[in-house]
Scaffold this motif. Structure first.
Motif, PDB file in Angstrom:
ATOM      1  N   TYR A 285       0.825  -1.214   0.000  1.00 25.98           N
ATOM      2  CA  TYR A 285       0.000   0.000   0.000  1.00 25.98           C
ATOM      3  C   TYR A 285       0.860   1.266   0.000  1.00 25.98           C
ATOM      4  O   TYR A 285       0.587   2.214  -0.745  1.00 25.98           O
ATOM      5  CB  TYR A 285      -0.920  -0.029   1.213  1.00 25.98           C
ATOM      6  N   ASN A 286       1.893   1.274   0.813  1.00 24.58           N
ATOM      7  CA  ASN A 286       2.736   2.462   0.954  1.00 24.58           C
ATOM      8  C   ASN A 286       3.612   2.732  -0.264  1.00 24.58           C
ATOM      9  O   ASN A 286       4.231   3.788  -0.359  1.00 24.58           O
ATOM     10  CB  ASN A 286       3.622   2.330   2.198  1.00 24.58           C
ATOM     11  N   ARG A 287       3.670   1.798  -1.194  1.00 23.15           N
ATOM     12  CA  ARG A 287       4.536   1.977  -2.373  1.00 23.15           C
ATOM     13  C   ARG A 287       3.746   2.224  -3.655  1.00 23.15           C
ATOM     14  O   ARG A 287       4.314   2.320  -4.734  1.00 23.15           O
ATOM     15  CB  ARG A 287       5.436   0.745  -2.526  1.00 23.15           C
ATOM     16  N   ILE A 288       2.424   2.349  -3.532  1.00 26.82           N
ATOM     17  CA  ILE A 288       1.585   2.590  -4.707  1.00 26.82           C
ATOM     18  C   ILE A 288       1.715   4.035  -5.160  1.00 26.82           C
ATOM     19  O   ILE A 288       1.671   4.961  -4.347  1.00 26.82           O
ATOM     20  CB  ILE A 288       0.111   2.268  -4.395  1.00 26.82           C
ATOM     21  N   ASN A 289       1.870   4.226  -6.454  1.00 25.41           N
ATOM     22  CA  ASN A 289       1.949   5.556  -7.046  1.00 25.41           C
ATOM     23  C   ASN A 289       1.041   5.593  -8.268  1.00 25.41           C
ATOM     24  O   ASN A 289       0.565   4.561  -8.728  1.00 25.41           O
ATOM     25  CB  ASN A 289       3.400   5.879  -7.438  1.00 25.41           C
ATOM     26  N   THR A 290       0.790   6.787  -8.797  1.00 21.02           N
ATOM     27  CA  THR A 290      -0.096   6.903  -9.949  1.00 21.02           C
ATOM     28  C   THR A 290       0.582   7.631 -11.099  1.00 21.02           C
ATOM     29  O   THR A 290       1.451   8.485 -10.888  1.00 21.02           O
ATOM     30  CB  THR A 290      -1.401   7.643  -9.593  1.00 21.02           C
ATOM     31  N   ALA A 291       0.156   7.273 -12.328  1.00 23.09           N
ATOM     32  CA  ALA A 291       0.622   7.963 -13.531  1.00 23.09           C
ATOM     33  C   ALA A 291      -0.532   8.732 -14.171  1.00 23.09           C
ATOM     34  O   ALA A 291      -0.437   9.159 -15.315  1.00 23.09           O
ATOM     35  CB  ALA A 291       1.206   6.963 -14.526  1.00 23.09           C
ATOM     36  N   GLY A 292      -1.652   8.905 -13.430  1.00 23.79           N
ATOM     37  CA  GLY A 292      -2.746   9.715 -13.925  1.00 23.79           C
ATOM     38  C   GLY A 292      -4.072   8.991 -13.963  1.00 23.79           C
ATOM     39  O   GLY A 292      -4.142   7.763 -13.934  1.00 23.79           O
ATOM     40  N   ALA A 293      -5.158   9.793 -14.016  1.00 26.79           N
ATOM     41  CA  ALA A 293      -6.507   9.241 -14.083  1.00 26.79           C
ATOM     42  C   ALA A 293      -7.291   9.974 -15.173  1.00 26.79           C
ATOM     43  O   ALA A 293      -7.278   9.578 -16.325  1.00 26.79           O
ATOM     44  CB  ALA A 293      -7.194   9.359 -12.722  1.00 26.79           C
ATOM     45  N   LEU A 294      -7.982  11.083 -14.821  1.00 24.05           N
ATOM     46  CA  LEU A 294      -8.789  11.812 -15.796  1.00 24.05           C
ATOM     47  C   LEU A 294      -7.911  12.483 -16.853  1.00 24.05           C
ATOM     48  O   LEU A 294      -6.943  13.163 -16.533  1.00 24.05           O
ATOM     49  CB  LEU A 294      -9.628  12.877 -15.094  1.00 24.05           C
ATOM     50  N   CYS A 295      -8.276  12.275 -18.115  1.00 26.53           N
ATOM     51  CA  CYS A 295      -7.593  12.951 -19.223  1.00 26.53           C
ATOM     52  C   CYS A 295      -8.554  12.957 -20.413  1.00 26.53           C
ATOM     53  O   CYS A 295      -8.683  11.950 -21.114  1.00 26.53           O
ATOM     54  CB  CYS A 295      -6.289  12.268 -19.589  1.00 26.53           C
ATOM     55  N   VAL A 296      -9.248  14.078 -20.604  1.00 30.30           N
ATOM     56  CA  VAL A 296     -10.242  14.167 -21.675  1.00 30.30           C
ATOM     57  C   VAL A 296      -9.526  14.528 -22.976  1.00 30.30           C
ATOM     58  O   VAL A 296      -9.163  15.686 -23.213  1.00 30.30           O
ATOM     59  CB  VAL A 296     -11.316  15.219 -21.352  1.00 30.30           C
ATOM     60  N   ARG A 297      -9.318  13.540 -23.810  1.00 34.28           N
ATOM     61  CA  ARG A 297      -8.686  13.735 -25.123  1.00 34.28           C
ATOM     62  C   ARG A 297      -9.036  12.545 -25.995  1.00 34.28           C
ATOM     63  O   ARG A 297      -9.511  11.517 -25.519  1.00 34.28           O
ATOM     64  CB  ARG A 297      -7.163  13.870 -25.002  1.00 34.28           C
ATOM     65  N   ARG A 298      -8.824  12.685 -27.299  1.00 36.34           N
ATOM     66  CA  ARG A 298      -9.030  11.553 -28.188  1.00 36.34           C
ATOM     67  C   ARG A 298      -7.841  10.607 -28.087  1.00 36.34           C
ATOM     68  O   ARG A 298      -6.719  11.027 -27.742  1.00 36.34           O
ATOM     69  CB  ARG A 298      -9.200  12.038 -29.627  1.00 36.34           C
ATOM     70  N   ILE A 299      -8.088   9.358 -28.377  1.00 35.72           N
ATOM     71  CA  ILE A 299      -7.000   8.386 -28.392  1.00 35.72           C
ATOM     72  C   ILE A 299      -6.063   8.753 -29.534  1.00 35.72           C
ATOM     73  O   ILE A 299      -6.508   8.963 -30.671  1.00 35.72           O
ATOM     74  CB  ILE A 299      -7.557   6.964 -28.579  1.00 35.72           C
ATOM     75  N   ARG A 300      -4.790   8.848 -29.241  1.00 33.51           N
ATOM     76  CA  ARG A 300      -3.817   9.272 -30.258  1.00 33.51           C
ATOM     77  C   ARG A 300      -3.860   8.341 -31.466  1.00 33.51           C
ATOM     78  O   ARG A 300      -3.925   7.129 -31.331  1.00 33.51           O
ATOM     79  CB  ARG A 300      -2.413   9.323 -29.669  1.00 33.51           C
ATOM     80  N   GLY A 301      -3.844   8.957 -32.644  1.00 34.98           N
ATOM     81  CA  GLY A 301      -3.920   8.191 -33.873  1.00 34.98           C
ATOM     82  C   GLY A 301      -5.334   8.052 -34.394  1.00 34.98           C
ATOM     83  O   GLY A 301      -5.540   7.453 -35.448  1.00 34.98           O
ATOM     84  N   THR A 302      -6.323   8.591 -33.637  1.00 36.18           N
ATOM     85  CA  THR A 302      -7.716   8.547 -34.075  1.00 36.18           C
ATOM     86  C   THR A 302      -8.239   9.971 -34.225  1.00 36.18           C
ATOM     87  O   THR A 302      -7.619  10.936 -33.763  1.00 36.18           O
ATOM     88  CB  THR A 302      -8.596   7.788 -33.083  1.00 36.18           C
ATOM     89  N   GLN A 303      -9.406  10.111 -34.849  1.00 34.25           N
ATOM     90  CA  GLN A 303     -10.022  11.414 -35.031  1.00 34.25           C
ATOM     91  C   GLN A 303     -10.962  11.781 -33.887  1.00 34.25           C
ATOM     92  O   GLN A 303     -11.051  12.945 -33.505  1.00 34.25           O
ATOM     93  CB  GLN A 303     -10.800  11.440 -36.356  1.00 34.25           C
ATOM     94  N   ASN A 304     -11.635  10.783 -33.339  1.00 35.38           N
ATOM     95  CA  ASN A 304     -12.663  11.127 -32.356  1.00 35.38           C
ATOM     96  C   ASN A 304     -12.895  10.040 -31.312  1.00 35.38           C
ATOM     97  O   ASN A 304     -13.879  10.089 -30.577  1.00 35.38           O
ATOM     98  CB  ASN A 304     -13.984  11.404 -33.082  1.00 35.38           C
ATOM     99  N   ALA A 305     -12.038   9.022 -31.224  1.00 35.04           N
ATOM    100  CA  ALA A 305     -12.232   7.907 -30.296  1.00 35.04           C
ATOM    101  C   ALA A 305     -11.868   8.315 -28.875  1.00 35.04           C
ATOM    102  O   ALA A 305     -10.914   9.063 -28.652  1.00 35.04           O
ATOM    103  CB  ALA A 305     -11.402   6.706 -30.731  1.00 35.04           C
ATOM    104  N   LEU A 306     -12.635   7.802 -27.902  1.00 36.95           N
ATOM    105  CA  LEU A 306     -12.443   8.139 -26.494  1.00 36.95           C
ATOM    106  C   LEU A 306     -12.042   6.908 -25.687  1.00 36.95           C
ATOM    107  O   LEU A 306     -12.417   5.784 -26.017  1.00 36.95           O
ATOM    108  CB  LEU A 306     -13.734   8.708 -25.907  1.00 36.95           C
ATOM    109  N   SER A 307     -11.270   7.121 -24.627  1.00 38.61           N
ATOM    110  CA  SER A 307     -10.927   6.046 -23.703  1.00 38.61           C
ATOM    111  C   SER A 307     -11.650   6.287 -22.383  1.00 38.61           C
ATOM    112  O   SER A 307     -12.260   7.345 -22.175  1.00 38.61           O
ATOM    113  CB  SER A 307      -9.414   6.005 -23.466  1.00 38.61           C
ATOM    114  N   THR A 308     -11.576   5.328 -21.470  1.00 35.55           N
ATOM    115  CA  THR A 308     -12.204   5.492 -20.155  1.00 35.55           C
ATOM    116  C   THR A 308     -11.540   6.592 -19.343  1.00 35.55           C
ATOM    117  O   THR A 308     -12.156   7.143 -18.429  1.00 35.55           O
ATOM    118  CB  THR A 308     -12.158   4.169 -19.368  1.00 35.55           C
ATOM    119  N   HIS A 309     -10.280   6.929 -19.648  1.00 36.13           N
ATOM    120  CA  HIS A 309      -9.626   8.050 -18.968  1.00 36.13           C
ATOM    121  C   HIS A 309     -10.380   9.353 -19.235  1.00 36.13           C
ATOM    122  O   HIS A 309     -10.418  10.245 -18.379  1.00 36.13           O
ATOM    123  CB  HIS A 309      -8.178   8.191 -19.437  1.00 36.13           C
ATOM    124  N   SER A 310     -10.975   9.477 -20.416  1.00 34.05           N
ATOM    125  CA  SER A 310     -11.701  10.699 -20.760  1.00 34.05           C
ATOM    126  C   SER A 310     -12.946  10.876 -19.908  1.00 34.05           C
ATOM    127  O   SER A 310     -13.501  11.980 -19.826  1.00 34.05           O
ATOM    128  CB  SER A 310     -12.090  10.681 -22.239  1.00 34.05           C
TER     129      SER A 310
END
Length: 280
Positions: A188-213
């Motif tokens: 538990y004490n060693r858990i870190n994060t690289a991010g959660a919410l990020c509203v953007r299109r999936i790179r390489g697509t025109q309009n696709a969304l991921s769950t991060h969005s």
């Protein structure tokens, strides 16, 4: 001193069944899925005992070769061998959690089945159920503008990390981390994060969304060390955490066609349950 290799070999042959018995015990399934604490302990034992068995087999082969080169006869026959119980216990004690390197990289066992029936939501399904988080998208993270979703968006510290996510995901994440803390405080004490919410299109697509969005996914790691993408390996700590996430209806990215083991997202089943309960 010439008898030393033979004695070591005998110790190895005696300890090998002990290790195999321990490995068989931790791998024996219970009646149905028994929850994260059992699976986590078993995974720790399996990973470490497997390595110990491989090391023992290599050493045994070396000792057999040395023993074959010893001169025949010329010495008193050794007495009966007495197993070293302290040595046996020392091997088994090496599975204690405090001695683990949770950041060590291990192969992901049975990778394509780690989610055991849980389905990903996917951008299209999320859009059908929740609408779009914002209309205009780019390759960089932007604010959420959908008023219904924005109303449920919160930013706060959850366990060992601080994230922005939709309220039901935050509450579920609290349960996951609380269970991890009680079962394995060192991890538990060693858990870190690289991010959660990020509203953007999936790179390489025109309009696709991921769950991060949608603020329904989080990327985690151990000690801030990012895991390599699509290599079929991950940090030991992530394999342990995956069981706790599964219990709360989260999908692990290790099971994706393009493996992403830092990624955890809400399953379709859990999303539908929150919508039915009026939480989303």
């Amino acid at each position: 001193m010439k008898l030393l290799p033979a004695i070591i070999l005998a110790i190895g042959l005696v300890l090998a069944p002990v290790i195999w018995f321990a490995l068989s015990w931790v791998m024996t399934p219970e009646d149905g899925f028994q929850g994260a604490s059992i699976d986590s302990g078993a995974r720790i034992d399996i990973e470490l005992l497997r390595q110990q068995i491989e090391d023992l087999q290599i050493r045994t082969e070396e000792l057999e070769s040395e023993l074959a080169r010893l001169p025949q006869g010329g010495g008193a026959a050794p007495g009966p061998f007495v197993p070293d119980e302290d040595a046996e216990q020392q091997i088994l004690d090496q599975t204690e959690g405090a001695d683990l390197d949770y950041a060590q990289v291990v192969l992901i066992a049975d990778r394509l089945n780690v989610n055991r029936g849980l389905k990903v939501t996917g951008g299209r399904y999320l859009t059908e159920r929740l609408g779009r988080p914002r209309e205009d998208l780019s390759d960089t993270c932007q604010p959420m503008t959908n008023p219904d979703l924005k109303e449920k968006l919160v930013t706060e510290r959850v366990g060992p990390i601080r994230v922005s996510m939709l309220r039901p995901a935050i509450e579920s994440l609290k349960v996951v981390f609380d269970n991890i803390r009680r079962a394995d405080p060192d991890l538990y004490n060693r858990i870190n994060t690289a991010g959660a919410l990020c509203v953007r299109r999936i790179r390489g697509t025109q309009n696709a969304l991921s769950t991060h969005s949608y603020g329904l996914a989080v990327d985690l790691n151990i000690d801030g060390k990012l895991d390599n993408f699509t290599d079929g390996k991950t940090q030991l700590g992530l394999t342990i955490m995956a069981d706790f996430f599964y219990d709360e209806g989260w999908v692990w990215g290790a099971g994706f066609r393009r493996e992403d083991s830092m990624h955890f997202e809400i399953s379709r089943r859990q999303l539908d349950a929150w919508i039915a309960e009026g939480k989303l």
